[in-house]
Design a protein around this motif. Structure first.
Motif: not given
Length: 340
Positions: A75, A80, A84-85, A87-88
């Motif tokens: 990411a 942002e 995202q990380q 969510d990963q």
């Protein structure tokens, strides 16, 4: 006779069931073994710092050597990207991964998510960057950030002492607080520099010397350039500091660009870190004085070795720790013109 045939058929059926059962167990064991070796590696992408591509390639190679079933996630190093990380990380845990290698884009976002506390069976190995204030971190594989800061400072002090000057000017460019290492680089350097600054032997002409004053928003060339342009405002036109403590190669490159745009061709002594291609070119051309190579191959090997030891439930021998997290540090090397 009919009874003998019946028992013979029954015996064959039972044996068949046993073989089927054994086959089923074997398949199940294979599945469990594969799940046991599932590893997720979460890294920043290489859009801002090219070394992350090297880390990814090194980790891919050494994880494969250990036979680990590894999935990689990247990411961008932005606000942002930090979301995202998270969510990963959430998706990897949902997928049943029990072993996570994590280089946090913003360690505070990881902590705020509560994912590691909610999944205490997940083992996390921090790669390069530590996550503070989280008891779920099992190990750290990195280089010693304070040693890097001290090494950069010692390089500058050696230059100062060898020059014979009674005093020199210095400016400080450090990284963002989202990366815990950044403040450690600063603190390691200031362990050696502060007494020289306090005594007036090293003069911070801009007056910006506390971490809150010298930290950048990100580890980018643009951040280094903006910071150096700000510092040059404290100097006469055409003048520049004698030395610049730049925490990494991107900040060093930014400083060089700001100095060149100000018409300065005789560069000060400038430090760096990461030994990237840009820094190597700058050092060969006399624009940057040094950088620090963090031996990324060794770091990747240490990371994979720790993960494999956790999976096999074998001991990991460490002699150091940061914030009570056991750590293995890779060796660092000073790189100058003589190194290439």
């Amino acid at each position: 006779m009919r009874n003998r045939i019946f028992w013979l058929l029954a015996t064959i059926m039972m044996c068949g069931a046993m073989v089927t059962g054994l086959t089923s167990c074997s398949d199940s064991d294979d599945d469990n073994n594969n799940n046991q070796k599932k590893v997720a590696v979460l890294l920043p992408d290489a859009t801002r710092i090219e070394r992350w591509a090297t880390d990814k390639a090194n980790l891919e190679s050494v994880m494969a050597m250990y036979g680990l079933n590894t999935t990689f996630f990247v990411a961008p190093e932005t606000a942002e990207g930090a979301v995202q990380q998270v969510d990963q990380l959430r998706n990897a845990i949902k997928d049943g991964v029990k072993y996570i290698v994590l280089t946090a884009i913003d360690y505070k976002k990881i902590n705020e998510s509560g994912l590691l506390e909610q999944n205490p069976d997940v083992k996390v190995v921090c790669h390069d960057r530590i996550i503070l204030h989280n008891p779920r971190i099992a190990y750290l594989s990195s280089s010693d950030p304070k040693e890097i800061g001290r090494t950069q400072a010692l390089f500058l002090l050696n230059h100062f002492h060898s020059s014979g000057a009674s005093s020199m000017t210095i400016e400080i460019l450090e990284g963002p607080e989202t990366d815990v290492n950044a403040k450690d680089y600063y603190e390691g350097a200031m362990e050696l520099l502060r007494k020289y600054i306090d005594s007036g032997k090293l003069v911070v002409q801009s007056g910006k010397k506390e971490y809150s004053q010298v930290k950048s928003e990100n580890w980018t060339v643009a951040d280094g350039k903006k910071a150096m342009q700000d510092r040059l405002g404290s100097y006469e036109t055409g003048d520049r500091p004698d030395m610049i403590l730049a925490a990494n190669d991107n900040l060093a490159q930014g400083a060089i660009e700001a100095l060149e745009e100000a018409g300065i061709t005789n560069m000060p002594v400038i430090t760096g870190q990461d030994n990237n291609a840009m820094a190597q070119t700058n050092i060969k051309n006399g624009k940057q004085t040094m950088t620090i190579d963090k031996n990324l191959k060794d770091m990747a090997y240490n990371t994979a070795m720790i993960v494999n030891s956790l999976i096999s439930n074998s001991s990991v021998h460490t002699s150091q720790s940061i914030s009570n997290i056991p750590a293995i540090f890779s060796k660092i090397t000073i790189m100058t013109q003589d190194s290439y």
